[in-house]
Motif scaffolding. Sequence first.
Motif, PDB file in Angstrom:
ATOM      1  N   VAL A  83      -1.778  42.211  17.532  1.00  0.00           N
ATOM      2  CA  VAL A  83      -2.189  40.939  18.137  1.00  0.00           C
ATOM      3  C   VAL A  83      -0.954  40.384  18.846  1.00  0.00           C
ATOM      4  O   VAL A  83      -0.010  39.937  18.205  1.00  0.00           O
ATOM      5  N   VAL A  84      -0.973  40.461  20.194  1.00  0.00           N
ATOM      6  CA  VAL A  84       0.231  40.165  20.980  1.00  0.00           C
ATOM      7  C   VAL A  84       0.075  38.838  21.719  1.00  0.00           C
ATOM      8  O   VAL A  84      -0.929  38.602  22.387  1.00  0.00           O
ATOM      9  N   ASN A  85       1.091  37.995  21.601  1.00  0.00           N
ATOM     10  CA  ASN A  85       1.198  36.742  22.361  1.00  0.00           C
ATOM     11  C   ASN A  85       2.076  37.073  23.570  1.00  0.00           C
ATOM     12  O   ASN A  85       3.260  37.331  23.425  1.00  0.00           O
ATOM     13  N   PHE A  86       1.443  37.120  24.764  1.00  0.00           N
ATOM     14  CA  PHE A  86       2.152  37.678  25.920  1.00  0.00           C
ATOM     15  C   PHE A  86       2.636  36.627  26.924  1.00  0.00           C
ATOM     16  O   PHE A  86       3.240  36.964  27.940  1.00  0.00           O
TER      17      PHE A  86
ATOM     18  N   VAL B 217      -3.179  35.546  24.196  1.00  0.00           N
ATOM     19  CA  VAL B 217      -3.100  36.441  23.042  1.00  0.00           C
ATOM     20  C   VAL B 217      -4.182  37.493  23.201  1.00  0.00           C
ATOM     21  O   VAL B 217      -5.313  37.168  23.575  1.00  0.00           O
ATOM     22  N   GLU B 218      -3.831  38.761  22.964  1.00  0.00           N
ATOM     23  CA  GLU B 218      -4.833  39.835  23.016  1.00  0.00           C
ATOM     24  C   GLU B 218      -4.396  41.010  22.156  1.00  0.00           C
ATOM     25  O   GLU B 218      -3.222  41.123  21.794  1.00  0.00           O
ATOM     26  N   LEU B 219      -5.342  41.894  21.841  1.00  0.00           N
ATOM     27  CA  LEU B 219      -5.006  43.130  21.130  1.00  0.00           C
ATOM     28  C   LEU B 219      -4.401  44.096  22.129  1.00  0.00           C
ATOM     29  O   LEU B 219      -4.939  44.283  23.225  1.00  0.00           O
ATOM     30  N   ARG B 220      -3.269  44.707  21.764  1.00  0.00           N
ATOM     31  CA  ARG B 220      -2.630  45.680  22.660  1.00  0.00           C
ATOM     32  C   ARG B 220      -2.195  46.908  21.869  1.00  0.00           C
ATOM     33  O   ARG B 220      -1.851  46.807  20.694  1.00  0.00           O
ATOM     34  N   GLU B 221      -2.167  48.047  22.569  1.00  0.00           N
ATOM     35  CA  GLU B 221      -1.619  49.272  21.981  1.00  0.00           C
ATOM     36  C   GLU B 221      -0.097  49.183  22.045  1.00  0.00           C
ATOM     37  O   GLU B 221       0.459  48.795  23.082  1.00  0.00           O
ATOM     38  N   LEU B 222       0.572  49.558  20.953  1.00  0.00           N
ATOM     39  CA  LEU B 222       2.030  49.436  20.881  1.00  0.00           C
ATOM     40  C   LEU B 222       2.615  50.689  20.254  1.00  0.00           C
ATOM     41  O   LEU B 222       1.956  51.347  19.441  1.00  0.00           O
ATOM     42  N   PRO B 223       3.894  51.001  20.580  1.00  0.00           N
ATOM     43  CA  PRO B 223       4.541  52.114  19.887  1.00  0.00           C
ATOM     44  C   PRO B 223       4.944  51.708  18.467  1.00  0.00           C
ATOM     45  O   PRO B 223       5.190  50.523  18.220  1.00  0.00           O
ATOM     46  N   ILE B 224       4.987  52.676  17.543  1.00  0.00           N
ATOM     47  CA  ILE B 224       5.478  52.384  16.192  1.00  0.00           C
ATOM     48  C   ILE B 224       6.973  52.074  16.299  1.00  0.00           C
ATOM     49  O   ILE B 224       7.709  52.799  16.975  1.00  0.00           O
ATOM     50  N   PRO B 225       7.465  50.978  15.668  1.00  0.00           N
ATOM     51  CA  PRO B 225       8.877  50.585  15.852  1.00  0.00           C
ATOM     52  C   PRO B 225       9.862  51.621  15.301  1.00  0.00           C
ATOM     53  O   PRO B 225       9.569  52.290  14.301  1.00  0.00           O
ATOM     54  N   GLU B 226      11.007  51.728  15.974  1.00  0.00           N
ATOM     55  CA  GLU B 226      12.147  52.510  15.461  1.00  0.00           C
ATOM     56  C   GLU B 226      12.872  51.622  14.455  1.00  0.00           C
ATOM     57  O   GLU B 226      13.012  50.423  14.693  1.00  0.00           O
ATOM     58  N   ILE B 227      13.357  52.206  13.358  1.00  0.00           N
ATOM     59  CA  ILE B 227      14.103  51.368  12.405  1.00  0.00           C
ATOM     60  C   ILE B 227      15.567  51.763  12.378  1.00  0.00           C
ATOM     61  O   ILE B 227      15.940  52.893  12.704  1.00  0.00           O
ATOM     62  N   GLY B 228      16.436  50.802  11.983  1.00  0.00           N
ATOM     63  CA  GLY B 228      17.862  51.057  11.817  1.00  0.00           C
ATOM     64  C   GLY B 228      18.181  51.463  10.388  1.00  0.00           C
ATOM     65  O   GLY B 228      17.282  51.535   9.543  1.00  0.00           O
TER      66      GLY B 228
ATOM     67  N   SER C 188     -10.303  39.342   6.961  1.00  0.00           N
ATOM     68  CA  SER C 188     -10.974  40.011   8.085  1.00  0.00           C
ATOM     69  C   SER C 188     -10.161  41.195   8.573  1.00  0.00           C
ATOM     70  O   SER C 188      -8.941  41.204   8.442  1.00  0.00           O
ATOM     71  N   PRO C 189     -10.835  42.171   9.197  1.00  0.00           N
ATOM     72  CA  PRO C 189     -10.072  43.221   9.878  1.00  0.00           C
ATOM     73  C   PRO C 189      -9.341  42.628  11.080  1.00  0.00           C
ATOM     74  O   PRO C 189      -9.735  41.571  11.595  1.00  0.00           O
ATOM     75  N   LEU C 190      -8.289  43.322  11.527  1.00  0.00           N
ATOM     76  CA  LEU C 190      -7.455  42.812  12.631  1.00  0.00           C
ATOM     77  C   LEU C 190      -8.282  42.498  13.876  1.00  0.00           C
ATOM     78  O   LEU C 190      -8.022  41.519  14.574  1.00  0.00           O
ATOM     79  N   GLY C 191      -9.314  43.321  14.129  1.00  0.00           N
ATOM     80  CA  GLY C 191     -10.148  43.149  15.314  1.00  0.00           C
ATOM     81  C   GLY C 191     -10.864  41.796  15.364  1.00  0.00           C
ATOM     82  O   GLY C 191     -11.296  41.357  16.425  1.00  0.00           O
ATOM     83  N   GLU C 192     -10.993  41.134  14.194  1.00  0.00           N
ATOM     84  CA  GLU C 192     -11.645  39.814  14.170  1.00  0.00           C
ATOM     85  C   GLU C 192     -10.637  38.671  14.197  1.00  0.00           C
ATOM     86  O   GLU C 192     -10.929  37.558  13.762  1.00  0.00           O
ATOM     87  N   TRP C 193      -9.431  38.960  14.738  1.00  0.00           N
ATOM     88  CA  TRP C 193      -8.391  37.914  14.743  1.00  0.00           C
ATOM     89  C   TRP C 193      -8.883  36.645  15.437  1.00  0.00           C
ATOM     90  O   TRP C 193      -8.605  35.542  14.990  1.00  0.00           O
ATOM     91  N   HIS C 194      -9.646  36.831  16.531  1.00  0.00           N
ATOM     92  CA  HIS C 194     -10.060  35.701  17.357  1.00  0.00           C
ATOM     93  C   HIS C 194     -10.946  34.738  16.562  1.00  0.00           C
ATOM     94  O   HIS C 194     -10.701  33.522  16.522  1.00  0.00           O
ATOM     95  N   GLU C 195     -11.973  35.303  15.872  1.00  0.00           N
ATOM     96  CA  GLU C 195     -12.884  34.479  15.074  1.00  0.00           C
ATOM     97  C   GLU C 195     -12.120  33.780  13.952  1.00  0.00           C
ATOM     98  O   GLU C 195     -12.345  32.598  13.667  1.00  0.00           O
ATOM     99  N   ALA C 196     -11.221  34.536  13.306  1.00  0.00           N
ATOM    100  CA  ALA C 196     -10.468  33.960  12.183  1.00  0.00           C
ATOM    101  C   ALA C 196      -9.564  32.821  12.661  1.00  0.00           C
ATOM    102  O   ALA C 196      -9.472  31.770  12.019  1.00  0.00           O
ATOM    103  N   PHE C 197      -8.893  33.016  13.819  1.00  0.00           N
ATOM    104  CA  PHE C 197      -8.051  31.951  14.384  1.00  0.00           C
ATOM    105  C   PHE C 197      -8.901  30.707  14.646  1.00  0.00           C
ATOM    106  O   PHE C 197      -8.514  29.591  14.319  1.00  0.00           O
TER     107      PHE C 197
END
Length: 344
Positions: A4-7, A14-25, A320-329
């Motif tokens: 769930v990205v605030n762009f 705010v929308e659902l976006r595909e993202l890379p898995i983060p690199e960790i240090g 809720s599942p992540l896909g229902e972020w909008h309704e939950a918000f």
Amino acid sequence: MTGVVNFGAEPNSVELRELPIPEIGETDVLLAVQAVGICGSDLHQYMGKQSWKVNYPVVLGHEFSGVIAKAGRGVKHFAEGDRVVSETAAVIDSNSPFVRQGMYNLDPTRLGFGYGVNGAMTQFVKVPERCLHHIPKNLSFEVASLTEPCCVAYNATCVNSRIRPGDSVAIIGPGPIGLLCALMAKVAGAGHLAVIGIKADAHRLEVAKTLGADTVLGAQGEDVAAWTKNFNDSYGFDLVIDAAGVSATLKTALDIVRPAGQITKVGWGPQPLGFSLDQLVQKAVTLQGSFSHTWPMWEKVITLLSTGVLNLDKVLNRVSPLGEWHEAFDEMHAGKIVKGVLKP
Ligand SMILES: [Zn+2]
């Protein structure tokens, strides 16, 4: 992964976006998020009404629990498979005088998840080991994800305020933080507990009753100062916790606090004030701010949650599942639910 990205700063950016898995240090873990709470600040960013700087685009979410999927080579006290919650201060300056005193919540350069760095409304988040706390097996990921707002309430109610058993306590603002402060005040031994809101808070004031509030005021437009004149010996509350998102409620707090009493302000809003502070002086009131939380508070709150001393059954109203972020918000913004949790 999906997040769930605030762009941007415009409302509804705010929308659902595909993202890379983060690199960790070396000293980070990759956390597989199991549950993430929706905070009023996520809603503020969604509506473009926040008063803090946001590093767009950013994944929302700073109230979260999960399982460690991968640990950096320098991680010492946590391992793959551990069940954990994470604090919010993702970036701090180790040389800041406040960090050196253990008050990293007050480091002005601090960056938190969900606005400063990518947060947890997604499947994986990068977390420094320093932010982690283990959680016991009997604590569900959903309840554990609300450790963070409980720590905000613990700091305001149990650390920055002094409550002696039997003290009368008024909470202004029945949002999630105000209601959690009400629960904490009960845990801390409050006597008469009053929760104060406005007409739009009618539902949340009903919830306040189920949490143990003896009096709720505001749903019918009651005159709170006049009510207080008829309460007990008429001098007001020992402690007033102001958890409303506007500054003007400080006036109500000053009207209803007892001489030599305390006001703790944990709710905030950018509007300037336009009233006299004479009552602060004349009543010799202690006015205290409270912000965020630190490590020992997390350990205490995890204990309170896992022992059932602090019970969130009435507060956690939607999972809720992540896909229902909008309704939950939207439900949370409308005050239909107190807290919603997403399962990525
Ligand atoms: Zn929060």
